[in-house]
Each structure stands twice: as structure tokens, then as C-alpha cells.
Design an enzyme around this catalytic site. Sequence first.
Site, PDB file in Angstrom:
ATOM      1  N   ARG A   1      -7.434  12.936  -2.940  1.00  0.00           N
ATOM      2  CA  ARG A   1      -6.366  12.114  -3.515  1.00  0.00           C
ATOM      3  C   ARG A   1      -4.983  12.705  -3.255  1.00  0.00           C
ATOM      4  O   ARG A   1      -3.968  12.017  -3.373  1.00  0.00           O
ATOM      5  CB  ARG A   1      -6.589  11.942  -5.021  1.00  0.00           C
ATOM      6  CG  ARG A   1      -5.848  10.749  -5.605  1.00  0.00           C
ATOM      7  CD  ARG A   1      -6.190  10.527  -7.065  1.00  0.00           C
ATOM      8  NE  ARG A   1      -6.047  11.743  -7.812  1.00  0.00           N
ATOM      9  CZ  ARG A   1      -6.955  12.220  -8.649  1.00  0.00           C
ATOM     10  NH1 ARG A   1      -8.067  11.571  -8.873  1.00  0.00           N
ATOM     11  NH2 ARG A   1      -6.741  13.353  -9.283  1.00  0.00           N
TER      12      ARG A   1
ATOM     13  N   TYR B   1      13.131  -7.729  -0.903  1.00  0.00           N
ATOM     14  CA  TYR B   1      11.781  -8.242  -0.678  1.00  0.00           C
ATOM     15  C   TYR B   1      11.244  -8.848  -1.980  1.00  0.00           C
ATOM     16  O   TYR B   1      11.375  -8.254  -3.054  1.00  0.00           O
ATOM     17  CB  TYR B   1      10.914  -7.065  -0.200  1.00  0.00           C
ATOM     18  CG  TYR B   1       9.463  -7.372  -0.002  1.00  0.00           C
ATOM     19  CD1 TYR B   1       9.047  -8.267   0.970  1.00  0.00           C
ATOM     20  CD2 TYR B   1       8.492  -6.755  -0.796  1.00  0.00           C
ATOM     21  CE1 TYR B   1       7.705  -8.544   1.153  1.00  0.00           C
ATOM     22  CE2 TYR B   1       7.148  -7.016  -0.618  1.00  0.00           C
ATOM     23  CZ  TYR B   1       6.758  -7.915   0.360  1.00  0.00           C
ATOM     24  OH  TYR B   1       5.430  -8.187   0.540  1.00  0.00           O
TER      25      TYR B   1
ATOM     26  N   ASP C   1      14.986   0.166   1.321  1.00  0.00           N
ATOM     27  CA  ASP C   1      13.844  -0.331   2.086  1.00  0.00           C
ATOM     28  C   ASP C   1      14.295  -0.436   3.545  1.00  0.00           C
ATOM     29  O   ASP C   1      15.135  -1.268   3.890  1.00  0.00           O
ATOM     30  CB  ASP C   1      13.416  -1.694   1.524  1.00  0.00           C
ATOM     31  CG  ASP C   1      12.171  -2.258   2.206  1.00  0.00           C
ATOM     32  OD1 ASP C   1      11.994  -2.009   3.420  1.00  0.00           O
ATOM     33  OD2 ASP C   1      11.395  -2.978   1.535  1.00  0.00           O
TER      34      ASP C   1
ATOM     35  N   LYS D   1       3.973  -2.965   8.792  1.00  0.00           N
ATOM     36  CA  LYS D   1       4.696  -3.795   9.745  1.00  0.00           C
ATOM     37  C   LYS D   1       4.766  -3.071  11.098  1.00  0.00           C
ATOM     38  O   LYS D   1       3.782  -2.993  11.794  1.00  0.00           O
ATOM     39  CB  LYS D   1       6.070  -4.150   9.180  1.00  0.00           C
ATOM     40  CG  LYS D   1       6.015  -4.672   7.726  1.00  0.00           C
ATOM     41  CD  LYS D   1       5.381  -6.051   7.613  1.00  0.00           C
ATOM     42  CE  LYS D   1       5.042  -6.467   6.193  1.00  0.00           C
ATOM     43  NZ  LYS D   1       6.140  -6.460   5.234  1.00  0.00           N
TER      44      LYS D   1
END
Length: 403
Positions: free
Chosen positions: A64, A117, A189, A214
Site C-alpha cells: 500500500r 474539471y 490540475d 489521459k
Amino acid sequence: MEPLNTWRDDTRLTHGGRDPASHGGTVNTPVYRSSTFIWPSAETLPRYLRQADDPHLREHIYGRNGNPTTAAFEDAVAALEGGFRSLVMPSGLAAIAGTLLALVRGGDHVLVTDNCYGHARQVFDRVMREMGVEVSYFPPLLGADIAALMRPNTRLVYAEAPGSNTFEVQDIPALARAAHAGGALLVMDNTWATPLFFKPFVHGVDVSIQAATKYLVGHSDAMLGVITTTEALYSQVRDRVRLLGYIASADDAYLGLRGLRTLGVRLRQHQRSALAVARWLARRPEVLKVLHPALPDCPGHALFERDFLGASGLFGVVLRPIPEVALHAFLDSLRLFAQGASWGGFESLIRIAHGQRAFPDGLPPGHLLRLHVGLEAVDDLLADLDQAFAQARARHPDTDTQP
Ligand SMILES: *Cc1c(COP(=O)(O)O)cnc(C)c1O
């Protein structure tokens, strides 16, 4: 080997996150599928745990907290972004939510660009507000005037340039100066430009977020996010996002690394093809406006010219108002532009864009579409759009003349 930070970007893309000598000579860093790392003796555990607090040392203890594949991806991205270190995340949205949960507390105030976004907006409106955070939205072109909106409890300014759907380019250095003068952080972003075409830390950003889903992954086959921070913020952000249980799989981090190898050539081609399609659309009678940061029509174009090193393949277009049947005939008859969420892959996409909020003079009334121009031959893409416009005209002869 030379230090990664003296190389140019294309060399970083080729050599970042790779160390064949540590992996049996294999060119690529392998996929380490691992929950458990065996420590050699009882006395090593306390030492490992201490090292986990040291950002310069990374003994792997438990999956993790990462593994050699995710660490290699983080190293490669951090060098490109120009930040201190990066943190791999399971999606772009997890990178946004994780950053905010790490840096913002109840009672804080945050200033958010109005063209962020859509799902980031939901994190602010739902998660942040529920936590007792005061959220205000600011017009994307506000620039230095944001100083007037700063409050004593303003903890961070959240920017995205260009913004989602309407593509206004923000004055990131001015936002950074105002935020820092008021004791706040600037989070950005940076998905649209990627770290190849915008260098967030040169322009004063404190935390840069990538939806690696993306362009970094680039092949529409994985969900991945990355947070990159300054040295001052790294430990705080890392501790919180790992405490929240955010980690990406080694397989997906591997796809991120593999995407980076071709990011430079892909992005330059996306740039070239998207500009050709945008310019072609701007001359079409069916089109009212093209929203592409590299074209003078786009709000904030001068800032794009000043601060950005290139444009990617995503932009907007406003079609003249036509009946929905004609609009749907246009979209449904496209063969190369598929309709789908996401972008940044090798394939072209188109969709009706929703949720546009701010635009300086108001968007002309019409249909706002978002195009991602992929790596197909441009002439085939133009022919596809041309025949789809003909289908729309067949449904509604006034497609290109109605005011
Ligand atoms: C897609 C996107 C995100 C979210 O990324 P996911 O990996 O889909 O969660 C964040 N910001 C922008 C600008 C995006 O386009």
C-alpha cells in the site's frame, strides 16, 4: 549516468524510471506485483519503518506504500514536472481528492477556478463543504485580482489551465503570487498540457496534479493519477494519501511508465493534428467559435503564448444552433471520432460538453462540443467531419446559415 534533472525532456522520457542494472539488465522496470515485502531479520523492521519517514529513502515494506514499479513511475514524473517528488494515485480524481484531503481542514476557505474539471467541482461542493470548508469559485481570467478574494482563512487556490470544456487559460504566476502573499497554496490540475508543455513549479505552483489516465498512459487502457509537490509539502501529502489507502497497481504504473516513453512524439503529433483540425473547423460555416488555447480567439491566449511550451490535442468548438436531430446526425455519422468519456489516448473522440460555467463575454448560443484529436491521418479526420456535416445538413438544411 547523468542526473535526471540535467537532461532535456525527451531524454528524461527515455531514461527516467529505468535502472536496468537493478533489474537483471532488462530495459524496462518490471511489474512488481506485491503486497508483502520480506524483511531480512527482526532488527531490520524498526530501521525500515524509520526510513519510511525519510523521503530520500524508500525501503518497500508493504504494497500500500508502493513498490519498485510505482516508485520508478513517481521518479520519472517528478523529474518532468520539476517538483520534489511525486505520488502515484489510482486515478486523476483520487489525486485531486487526496490533495485536498491532505491540505484542507474544516474552517478553511478555498478559492476554486470556475472552469475546473466537473468531478473536482463535486469534490469541492460535496466533500469539502460537508467537512465545513468554505468554497468560493472565481472567474478563470481573474489573475492578480484574486488578491481581493483572499480571506484570512484562505488555505488554497485551485487552478486548471486551460480549464475544462471552455479552455480559458489562467495566469498561473499571478495566482501563485496572490496565493503566497496571503499565506495560501496554489494547487493546479496540469493534465491538459502535461509536464512537457507546462512547467508548474517554474510558475509558482505548490502541488501539480495529473490525470495520468489521459496523455501519460496515452492508450486508453488504464486509470492512473499523480500528485507532485514541493519539498515542503511532500511528507504531509504522502502521509495523508497513503493513510487514506490510495495507491495504484504495479501493472497500471507500468503502463504509465510505458506511456512516458512515447509521450514526446505523441504529444507533438496531437498538437500538430489538433491545430490543423481546429483551423479547418474555424473556417467552416457550421462553426461559431473554436476554443483552442493556441488560437487568438481563445480567452487567455496571450498567457498561453507566454507560459506554455505547446498545446495538446483537446479543444472545444461551438456549432451554430441546430435542432437536436441534426446535431445527433452529425455526431452519430462520424466514423473516426468516437463518442466517449476521457481523452489523451491515441484515438480521436468527440462529445457534447456540459457544465460550462464561465466565459468572459458569454459563449455564443450554440452547441459546445469537445474534441480530442488522436493520431489518425489528419486528412481522414477532416473527411470524416466533412461527411458528418453533410449528414447534419441533410437533416436540417440551415445547419450553416441559421443565426
Ligand atoms: C479526466 C480528468 C481528471 C480525472 O482523471 P481520472 O483519471 O479520470 O479520475 C482530472 N482532471 C482533468 C482535467 C481531467 O480531464
